[in-house]
Design an enzyme around this catalytic site. Structure first.
Site, PDB file in Angstrom:
ATOM      1  N   SER A  21       0.849  -1.202   0.000  1.00  0.00           N
ATOM      2  CA  SER A  21       0.000   0.000   0.000  1.00  0.00           C
ATOM      3  C   SER A  21       0.880   1.246   0.000  1.00  0.00           C
ATOM      4  O   SER A  21       2.056   1.182  -0.370  1.00  0.00           O
ATOM      5  CB  SER A  21      -0.946  -0.042   1.212  1.00  0.00           C
ATOM      6  OG  SER A  21      -1.921   0.969   1.118  1.00  0.00           O
ATOM      7  N   ASN A  22       0.331   2.379   0.387  1.00  0.00           N
ATOM      8  CA  ASN A  22       1.102   3.625   0.442  1.00  0.00           C
ATOM      9  C   ASN A  22       0.583   4.485   1.580  1.00  0.00           C
ATOM     10  O   ASN A  22      -0.330   4.095   2.303  1.00  0.00           O
ATOM     11  CB  ASN A  22       1.028   4.361  -0.906  1.00  0.00           C
ATOM     12  CG  ASN A  22      -0.407   4.714  -1.257  1.00  0.00           C
ATOM     13  OD1 ASN A  22      -1.045   5.522  -0.591  1.00  0.00           O
ATOM     14  ND2 ASN A  22      -0.937   4.071  -2.296  1.00  0.00           N
ATOM     15  N   ARG A  23       1.148   5.690   1.729  1.00  0.00           N
ATOM     16  CA  ARG A  23       0.907   6.494   2.933  1.00  0.00           C
ATOM     17  C   ARG A  23      -0.314   7.404   2.851  1.00  0.00           C
ATOM     18  O   ARG A  23      -0.527   8.240   3.734  1.00  0.00           O
ATOM     19  CB  ARG A  23       2.149   7.342   3.209  1.00  0.00           C
ATOM     20  CG  ARG A  23       3.334   6.511   3.688  1.00  0.00           C
ATOM     21  CD  ARG A  23       4.597   7.364   3.758  1.00  0.00           C
ATOM     22  NE  ARG A  23       4.315   8.701   4.240  1.00  0.00           N
ATOM     23  CZ  ARG A  23       5.024   9.783   3.915  1.00  0.00           C
ATOM     24  NH1 ARG A  23       6.053   9.692   3.107  1.00  0.00           N
ATOM     25  NH2 ARG A  23       4.700  10.967   4.395  1.00  0.00           N
TER      26      ARG A  23
END
Ligand code: PMT
Length: 214
Positions: A21-23
Site C-alpha cells: 500500500s502507500n501512505r
C-alpha cells in the site's frame, strides 16, 4: 453538479494477512468531497481504507484494491459531471496472491509485482464533456512530470504536489500545490490547509463546467 471524488490508498494483497500500500490518509480527497458537499453539490466518494470519517451527506463507496476502485469509478462515471481523482492508486501489485499466509523463513523473499491498469488513462476515451481532474504526487521534476501525466491521461487539470515537502502531500493537514492546465498555464498556490486547496479545486470546477451541469 454531480461530482465523484476518489481518496485514500489502495491495498494490494500479498496473502490473507499482508498487503502492499502507500501512505495516503485520505485527507486531501475527503477535503474535496466535503467542500463540494457544503456548496450543495451531489458527491459520490470512492475511498480506499482510511482512518478518517467521511463527510456527512456524501454517498460513500469503500473499496480496498485498485481493481475495486476501478470498478466503482467506472460504474459511477456516466452519472457524474466531474471526477477528482485524489486517491493514491497502486501502480504495481503482487503478481501472485497467495491463498495461505506465507511462512516466515530465514531466506530472502522476492515479491514479483505487475503493473496496475491506470484508471484515469482508461477514462480518457470516454470522458465526453465531463471535467476530469487528476493529482500528481512527485518527488522530482514536479512541473514536467505533472504536465506529462496531464497530457498522457487527457486531464482537464492536474494538481501537482511535491510529496517530499514536510508540509505537503501524504498524511499532513496542509498541502502546497501547483494547478496545471492543458494549455501550458499553471498557478502555484502557497502552503495552505487541504480544506483550502479543496476550495480552489471546486472553484475551478464550478467556473469550467458546462452550464447544463452547474
Ligand atoms: O491522502 P493524503 O494523505 O491527504 O495525501 C494526499 C495525496 C498525496 C495522496 C494526494 O494529494 C495525491 O497526490 N494524490 C494522487 C496520488 C497518486 O497516485 O499520484 P500519481 O502521480 O502516482 O498518479 C497520477 C494520477 O493518476 C492520480 O490522480 C491517481 O489517482 C491516478 N492513478 C494512478 C494510478 C492508477 N493505477 N490509476 C490512476 O488513475
Amino acid at each position: 453538479m454531480k461530482l465523484m471524488v476518489t481518496a485514500g490508498p489502495t491495498r494490494e494483497p500479498v496473502d490473507p494477512v499482508r498487503f502492499v500500500s502507500n501512505r495516503s490518509s485520505g485527507k486531501m480527497g475527503y477535503a474535496v468531497a466535503a467542500a463540494a458537499q457544503l456548496r450543495g453539490h451531489d458527491v459520490l466518494l470512492v475511498s480506499g481504507p482510511v482512518a478518517i470519517k467521511a463527510p456527512g451527506g456524501v454517498e460513500l463507496i469503500m473499496v480496498e484494491t485498485a481493481d475495486q476502485m476501478q470498478r466503482a469509478v467506472m460504474a459511477g462515471f456516466n452519472k457524474v459531471d466531474a471526477l477528482v481523482m485524489a486517491a493514491a492508486v497502486a501502480d504495481w501489485r503482487p503478481a501472485v496472491v497467495h491463498v495461505q499466509k506465507q511462512k516466515k523463513s530465514s531466506t530472502s523473499l522476492t515479491l514479483p509485482l505487475e503493473p496496475v491498469p491506470d484508471i484515469l488513462a482508461q477514462l480518457a476515451g470516454i470522458k465526453g464533456s465531463r471535467l476530469v481532474v487528476g493529482f500528481a504526487a512527485e518527488t522530482e521534476n514536479l512541473l514536467s512530470e505533472a504536465q506529462r501525466k496531464l497530457s498522457a491521461k487527457r486531464l482537464d487539470m492536474i494538481v501537482a504536489n511535491d510529496v517530499t515537502a514536510p508540509d505537503a502531500g501524504f498524511e499532513v493537514d496542509t498541502n502546497r500545490v501547483v494547478l496545471v492546465w492543458p494549455d501550458g498555464s499553471s498557478r502555484e498556490l502557497p502552503c495552505m490547509p487541504k480544506t483550502d486547496v479543496a476550495e480552489y479545486i471546486i472553484d475551478w470546477l464550478e467556473e469550467n463546467l458546462p452550464a447544463s451541469a452547474t
